[in-house]
Design a protein around this motif. Structure first.
Motif, PDB file in Angstrom:
ATOM      1  N   ILE A  47      94.374  18.586  77.507  1.00 29.46           N
ATOM      2  CA  ILE A  47      94.523  17.584  76.675  1.00 29.46           C
ATOM      3  C   ILE A  47      94.967  18.149  75.222  1.00 29.46           C
ATOM      4  N   TYR A  51      98.266  17.341  73.722  1.00 27.83           N
ATOM      5  CA  TYR A  51      98.289  16.300  72.730  1.00 27.83           C
ATOM      6  C   TYR A  51      97.492  16.481  71.256  1.00 27.83           C
ATOM      7  N   GLU A  54      93.128  16.058  67.754  1.00 24.45           N
ATOM      8  CA  GLU A  54      92.916  14.612  67.209  1.00 24.45           C
ATOM      9  C   GLU A  54      93.012  13.622  68.319  1.00 24.45           C
ATOM     10  N   TYR A  55      93.880  13.714  69.210  1.00 20.63           N
ATOM     11  CA  TYR A  55      93.912  12.940  70.326  1.00 20.63           C
ATOM     12  C   TYR A  55      92.813  12.955  71.079  1.00 20.63           C
ATOM     13  N   GLU A  58      89.998  11.011  69.699  1.00 18.08           N
ATOM     14  CA  GLU A  58      90.077   9.447  69.884  1.00 18.08           C
ATOM     15  C   GLU A  58      89.522   9.199  71.274  1.00 18.08           C
ATOM     16  N   LEU A  59      89.887   9.963  72.089  1.00 16.29           N
ATOM     17  CA  LEU A  59      89.206   9.906  73.471  1.00 16.29           C
ATOM     18  C   LEU A  59      87.957   9.890  73.599  1.00 16.29           C
TER      19      LEU A  59
END
Ligand code: S3P
Length: 172
Positions: A47, A51, A54-55, A58-59
């Motif tokens: 991840i 991505y 930051e992504y 968010e998850l």
């Protein structure tokens, strides 16, 4: 019954202790990183690689703010989760938050052979741990309780947590 949330630096033993506590209390144990991997279908490292951080954050926010609404859970959080103030406040309001603390020396010892933590992919591991530790430890100290894990066995730590929970729930 209330949830129990374990926070603290990478390598401090949140998942190991969380599993033990879950068995002892007959609470369901959830590891936020495992839940994130299930949703994403790839590893935490992938991840971050594909991505970015930051992504991942968010998850992490989504997963933790959703699961905390279930009852009777022991939740082990990733070491950076509570750096999000909003998320930390949600966890504080919906569970007993316990900070597993350790010295930098102990953490370095536990993390020096780790290769699956993207936040530690740096040339100078010792410096990186120190940098993150200084930034994060004051935040971790906002937990309801802090337990120093240095030199303690898993059983010792488990027992300390059980005592805390007992006192917290009975008001003694
Ligand atoms: C992170 C800690 C990891 C994982 C991710 C980011 C962090 O979990 O959530 O690699 O920012 O400290 P552990 O604390 O279980 O290693």
């Amino acid at each position: 019954m209330v949830n129990i949330v374990l926070i603290g630096f990478m390598g401090v033993g949140k998942s190991t202790i969380g599993k033990m506590l879950g068995d002892k209390l007959s609470y369901r144990f959830l590891d936020s990183d495992d839940e994130i991997e299930k949703i994403a279908g790839v590893s935490i490292s992938d991840i971050f690689n594909s991505y970015g951080e930051e992504y991942f954050r968010e998850l992490e926010f989504q997963v933790l703010s959703n699961i905390i609404d279930e009852a009777k859970l022991i939740i082990s959080t990733g070491g950076g989760a509570v750096m999000n103030r909003k998320l930390f406040n949600i966890l504080l309001s919906k569970g007993i938050v316990i900070h597993l603390d350790a010295s930098i020396e102990t953490l370095y010892d536990r993390l020096k052979d780790s290769n699956d933590r993207p936040m530690l992919y740096h040339d100078d591991l010792e410096k990186r741990i120190e940098e993150l530790y200084k930034l994060r430890r004051p935040i971790y100290m906002r937990a309801h309780y802090t337990i120093n894990t240095d030199g303690k066995t898993k059983e010792d730590i488990n027992n300390e947590i059980l005592q805390i929970i007992n006192c917290d729930l009975t008001g003694n």
